[in-house]
Design a protein around this motif. Structure first.
Motif, mmCIF file in Angstrom:
data_model
loop_
_atom_site.group_PDB
_atom_site.id
_atom_site.type_symbol
_atom_site.label_atom_id
_atom_site.label_comp_id
_atom_site.label_asym_id
_atom_site.label_seq_id
_atom_site.Cartn_x
_atom_site.Cartn_y
_atom_site.Cartn_z
ATOM 1 N N LEU A 85 2.877 -3.773 -27.494
ATOM 2 C CA LEU A 85 3.470 -3.135 -26.535
ATOM 3 C C LEU A 85 4.165 -2.123 -26.467
ATOM 4 C CD1 LEU A 85 4.756 -6.693 -24.956
ATOM 5 C CD2 LEU A 85 2.912 -5.406 -24.313
ATOM 6 N N GLY A 86 4.477 -1.619 -27.639
ATOM 7 C CA GLY A 86 5.082 -0.273 -27.810
ATOM 8 C C GLY A 86 4.372 0.902 -27.206
ATOM 9 N N ASP A 87 3.047 0.812 -27.107
ATOM 10 C CA ASP A 87 2.191 1.935 -26.743
ATOM 11 C C ASP A 87 1.870 1.663 -25.144
ATOM 12 O OD1 ASP A 87 -0.399 3.470 -26.122
ATOM 13 O OD2 ASP A 87 -0.630 3.515 -28.392
ATOM 14 N N VAL A 88 2.127 2.891 -24.489
ATOM 15 C CA VAL A 88 1.983 2.701 -23.095
ATOM 16 C C VAL A 88 0.595 2.580 -22.494
ATOM 17 C CG1 VAL A 88 1.488 5.323 -22.630
ATOM 18 C CG2 VAL A 88 2.583 4.091 -20.730
ATOM 19 N N ARG A 89 -0.587 2.851 -23.472
ATOM 20 C CA ARG A 89 -1.899 2.667 -23.079
ATOM 21 C C ARG A 89 -2.041 1.298 -22.917
ATOM 22 N NH1 ARG A 89 -4.046 6.564 -27.750
ATOM 23 N NH2 ARG A 89 -2.262 5.607 -28.544
ATOM 24 N N VAL A 90 -1.477 0.365 -23.721
ATOM 25 C CA VAL A 90 -1.542 -1.063 -23.916
ATOM 26 C C VAL A 90 -1.109 -1.656 -22.646
ATOM 27 C CG1 VAL A 90 -1.197 -3.164 -24.987
ATOM 28 C CG2 VAL A 90 -1.681 -1.077 -26.441
ATOM 29 N N ARG A 91 0.011 -1.250 -22.281
ATOM 30 C CA ARG A 91 0.568 -1.710 -21.188
ATOM 31 C C ARG A 91 -0.223 -1.228 -19.819
ATOM 32 N NH1 ARG A 91 5.326 0.774 -23.781
ATOM 33 N NH2 ARG A 91 5.651 2.213 -21.954
ATOM 34 N N GLN A 92 -0.641 -0.160 -20.003
ATOM 35 C CA GLN A 92 -1.611 0.368 -18.700
ATOM 36 C C GLN A 92 -2.781 -0.713 -18.683
ATOM 37 O OE1 GLN A 92 -1.722 4.323 -19.708
ATOM 38 N NE2 GLN A 92 -0.175 4.852 -18.376
ATOM 39 N N ALA A 93 -3.440 -0.865 -19.858
ATOM 40 C CA ALA A 93 -4.603 -1.700 -20.110
ATOM 41 C C ALA A 93 -4.221 -3.069 -19.394
ATOM 42 C CB ALA A 93 -5.020 -1.820 -21.469
ATOM 43 N N LEU A 94 -3.173 -3.487 -19.809
ATOM 44 C CA LEU A 94 -2.854 -4.875 -19.055
ATOM 45 C C LEU A 94 -2.983 -5.063 -17.866
ATOM 46 C CD1 LEU A 94 -0.007 -6.022 -21.601
ATOM 47 C CD2 LEU A 94 -2.305 -6.580 -21.549
ATOM 48 N N ASN A 95 -2.176 -3.988 -17.031
ATOM 49 C CA ASN A 95 -1.963 -3.879 -15.646
ATOM 50 C C ASN A 95 -3.720 -3.730 -15.264
ATOM 51 O OD1 ASN A 95 0.633 -3.352 -14.183
ATOM 52 N ND2 ASN A 95 0.696 -2.799 -16.144
ATOM 53 N N HIS A 96 -4.524 -2.794 -15.724
ATOM 54 C CA HIS A 96 -5.916 -2.736 -15.273
ATOM 55 C C HIS A 96 -6.747 -4.135 -15.334
ATOM 56 C CE1 HIS A 96 -6.466 1.189 -13.847
ATOM 57 N NE2 HIS A 96 -5.965 1.964 -15.072
ATOM 58 N N ALA A 97 -6.350 -4.978 -16.289
ATOM 59 C CA ALA A 97 -7.266 -6.095 -16.687
ATOM 60 C C ALA A 97 -7.029 -7.199 -15.576
ATOM 61 C CB ALA A 97 -6.845 -6.721 -17.975
ATOM 62 N N VAL A 98 -5.855 -7.207 -14.948
ATOM 63 C CA VAL A 98 -5.598 -8.283 -13.982
ATOM 64 C C VAL A 98 -6.206 -8.024 -12.534
ATOM 65 C CG1 VAL A 98 -3.436 -9.203 -15.097
ATOM 66 C CG2 VAL A 98 -3.634 -7.476 -13.318
ATOM 67 N N ASP A 99 -6.736 -9.007 -11.927
ATOM 68 C CA ASP A 99 -7.359 -8.847 -10.467
ATOM 69 C C ASP A 99 -6.285 -9.506 -9.357
ATOM 70 O OD1 ASP A 99 -8.692 -9.293 -8.232
ATOM 71 O OD2 ASP A 99 -10.427 -9.687 -9.291
ATOM 72 N N ARG A 100 -5.368 -8.645 -9.183
ATOM 73 C CA ARG A 100 -4.364 -9.256 -8.195
ATOM 74 C C ARG A 100 -4.933 -9.667 -6.810
ATOM 75 N NH1 ARG A 100 -3.038 -4.598 -11.074
ATOM 76 N NH2 ARG A 100 -0.879 -4.591 -11.927
ATOM 77 N N GLU A 101 -5.980 -9.405 -6.269
ATOM 78 C CA GLU A 101 -6.445 -9.833 -5.027
ATOM 79 C C GLU A 101 -6.911 -11.311 -5.334
ATOM 80 O OE1 GLU A 101 -9.128 -7.238 -2.939
ATOM 81 O OE2 GLU A 101 -7.753 -5.721 -2.633
ATOM 82 N N ALA A 102 -7.548 -11.547 -6.369
ATOM 83 C CA ALA A 102 -7.932 -12.874 -6.829
ATOM 84 C C ALA A 102 -7.038 -13.866 -6.791
ATOM 85 C CB ALA A 102 -8.907 -12.925 -7.911
ATOM 86 N N ILE A 103 -5.779 -13.356 -7.544
ATOM 87 C CA ILE A 103 -4.691 -14.380 -7.852
ATOM 88 C C ILE A 103 -4.126 -14.409 -6.212
ATOM 89 C CG2 ILE A 103 -2.466 -14.359 -8.802
ATOM 90 C CD1 ILE A 103 -3.599 -12.715 -11.399
ATOM 91 N N VAL A 104 -3.871 -13.633 -5.693
ATOM 92 C CA VAL A 104 -3.412 -13.790 -4.051
ATOM 93 C C VAL A 104 -4.093 -14.777 -3.539
ATOM 94 C CG1 VAL A 104 -2.767 -12.985 -2.115
ATOM 95 C CG2 VAL A 104 -1.954 -11.467 -4.170
ATOM 96 N N GLU A 105 -5.403 -14.635 -3.533
ATOM 97 C CA GLU A 105 -6.355 -15.687 -2.875
ATOM 98 C C GLU A 105 -6.191 -17.015 -3.435
ATOM 99 O OE1 GLU A 105 -7.511 -15.213 0.282
ATOM 100 O OE2 GLU A 105 -6.367 -13.380 0.363
ATOM 101 N N SER A 106 -6.317 -16.965 -4.730
ATOM 102 C CA SER A 106 -6.533 -18.302 -5.296
ATOM 103 C C SER A 106 -5.074 -19.141 -5.549
ATOM 104 C CB SER A 106 -7.514 -18.266 -6.678
ATOM 105 O OG SER A 106 -6.509 -17.489 -7.571
ATOM 106 N N ILE A 107 -4.172 -18.318 -5.714
ATOM 107 C CA ILE A 107 -2.959 -19.085 -6.379
ATOM 108 C C ILE A 107 -1.901 -19.298 -4.946
ATOM 109 C CG2 ILE A 107 -0.983 -18.963 -7.711
ATOM 110 C CD1 ILE A 107 -3.468 -19.375 -9.290
ATOM 111 N N VAL A 108 -1.692 -18.180 -4.378
ATOM 112 C CA VAL A 108 -0.841 -18.309 -3.330
ATOM 113 C C VAL A 108 -1.502 -18.257 -1.688
ATOM 114 C CG1 VAL A 108 0.988 -17.368 -4.520
ATOM 115 C CG2 VAL A 108 -0.405 -15.991 -3.095
#
Length: 466
Positions: free
Chosen positions: A245-268
């Motif tokens: 987590l000390g590497d900004v590229r890792v934190r950016q990778a986590l942000n690219h990995a999640v599918d926000r639209e799918a979570i909104v539709e399926s969870i809420v």
């Protein structure tokens, strides 16, 4: 809704408890249904040119329900006590050097540095005025004495079950509160709330995505209002607990990995708006173009992880409560696709806030409620804040916060857009969506509205249905 732990506004958390506090206390400044700040106990307010002196002019002839005068000395006593108390919102007054009662209706607040957000602060818990006689009373937790539209009826109140409030006959804006009595019932089960509203046993109550879906097509009105940003706080930005987590590229990778639209539709079930940014709509610095700054792109996520030396992945522990297990499991499944294994760490019986203070957790799933950019930046970005327990510091972010604080409103928005872009670029957070507050209203009341960034509505303006 949840029970209230204390009627002391300085000691009480904000959010849902405001629905209790607003009944018995009035605030120096109010927020209307459009989110605009309007006069309350104070009829006007202003800063000096550099935002380091803030002056309030009170309405004349105000009194508390015990007969005490609600004047500048009473306001000074309340603010001095808030300064001396380590309450949940007391840090919002950190820059206050002194409070002066200039005259019976004039209050002056002297600041050590610019703070443009005092009107917002004084529209919430710290602006709720308690009678000076009650400020130091041992029973303030259960016996509120304010200047609000109602008083607590102790004889018809059973803590943790129901709370009854009766009209304050001397309240000056009585037309805003036509009901002679208000009862708040403590009901944790949102399905039971929906059933009670639908059956006419309750006039209104909190809902969630599941009961909102059930309420569609019935005579129950569904009110929604964007409130908290749901997501993961990546606390270990220096990589002291999880080196990756000390590497900004890792934190950016986590942000690219999640599918926000799918979570909104399926969870809420669609009751939310996907976002990649820290700052919410309607606030200084909100930039719509940043909502999709991190598109769902697993391939880009793998590439960034490889560049950072984590092509084989790593393990990310996420602290979470049992209520958020479903969404954290969804995040875990998406991160697993790019090689990141999530370990869900259950919150302790002491609670999430207690665990955060330990400073031993790399990440936490915690919706953060945004109300004012300056306040929330101090709360979440300051290296001395409890919500930044590892003490991470970004000089550019802090400089932009201070620069905006000293500016006039027409300049501040542009500065805080730079701040938002910097936070997104550094990926201190893994935002998912701006969650909708959901409130259910039955057919017997009308004119119920929600206030931006507030979970539950004030009952100001409610009317019996015609």
């Amino acid at each position: 809704m949840a029970a209230i732990e204390t009627f002391d506004p300085v000691a009480s958390p904000a959010g849902r408890r405001l629905q209790y506090l607003w009944l018995v206390y009035d605030s120096l400044i109010r927020t209307d249904a459009d989110g605009e700040l309007v006069p309350g106990l104070a009829e006007s307010w202003e800063y000096n040119d550099d935002n380091t002196v803030f002056e309030l002019t009170l309405r004349e002839g105000l009194t508390f329900t015990d007969g005490a005068a609600l004047d500048a000395e009473a306001v000074k006593a309340n603010l001095d006590r808030a300064l001396a108390t380590n309450g949940p919102q007391s840090a919002q007054l950190a820059l206050v050097e002194s409070v002066e009662a200039v005259s019976p209706t004039e209050v002056r607040i002297n600041l050590s540095a610019p703070n443009p957000s005092l009107p917002v602060v004084l529209s919430q818990n710290l602006g709720l005025m308690v009678s000076p006689e009650a400020l130091d009373a041992r029973d303030l937790d259960t016996n509120p004495v304010g200047a609000g539209p109602y008083t607590l009826d102790a004889d018809d109140t059973v803590p943790d079950d129901h709370y009854t409030f009766t009209r304050n006959p001397d309240y000056p804006d009585a037309d805003d509160f036509p009901f002679a009595e208000v009862t708040i019932r403590v009901i944790a089960d949102r399905t039971a709330i929906f059933q009670g509203v639908r059956a006419g046993e309750l006039d209104a109550g909190e809902g969630n995505a599941e009961v909102a879906a059930a309420a569609e097509g019935t005579d129950v009105e569904i009110l929604t209002q964007p409130t908290d940003t749901a997501g993961v706080m990546l606390l270990d930005r220096q990589g002291e607990i999880v080196p990756a987590l000390g590497d900004v590229r890792v934190r950016q990778a986590l942000n690219h990995a999640v599918d926000r639209e799918a979570i909104v539709e399926s969870i809420v079930r669609g009751y939310g708006t996907p976002t990649s940014q820290f700052i919410s709509p309607g606030m200084d610095g909100y930039d719509e173009s940043l909502d999709d700054a991190y598109a769902h792109d697993p391939e880009r996520a793998r590439q960034l992880l490889a560049e950072a030396g984590y092509e084989d992945g790593f393990t990310l522990p996420i602290l979470a409560t049992s209520e958020s297990t479903t969404v954290v499991e969804a995040i875990a499944g998406q991160l697993e696709e790019v090689g990141v294994s999530v370990e869900i760490v259950p919150a302790s019986p002491s609670g999430l806030s207690h665990d955060l203070l330990e400073g031993t957790h790399a990440a936490v799933y915690l919706p953060w409620g945004m109300t004012d950019t300056y306040i929330d930046a101090q709360f979440l970005l300051n290296p001395e804040s409890a919500y930044n327990p590892t003490g991470a510091s970004d000089p550019e972010m802090l400089a932009l916060v201070d620069e905006g604080a000293a500016q006039q409103p027409e300049e501040r928005d542009a500065t805080y857009r730079e701040l938002s872009a910097r936070i997104v670029e550094q990926a201190w957070y893994l935002p998912l969506y701006v969650a909708d507050a959901i409130y259910l209203v039955g057919p017997d009341v009308e004119d119920v509205t929600l206030t931006p960034h507030v979970i539950t509505p004030s009952i100001r303006g409610w009317q019996p249905a015609a």
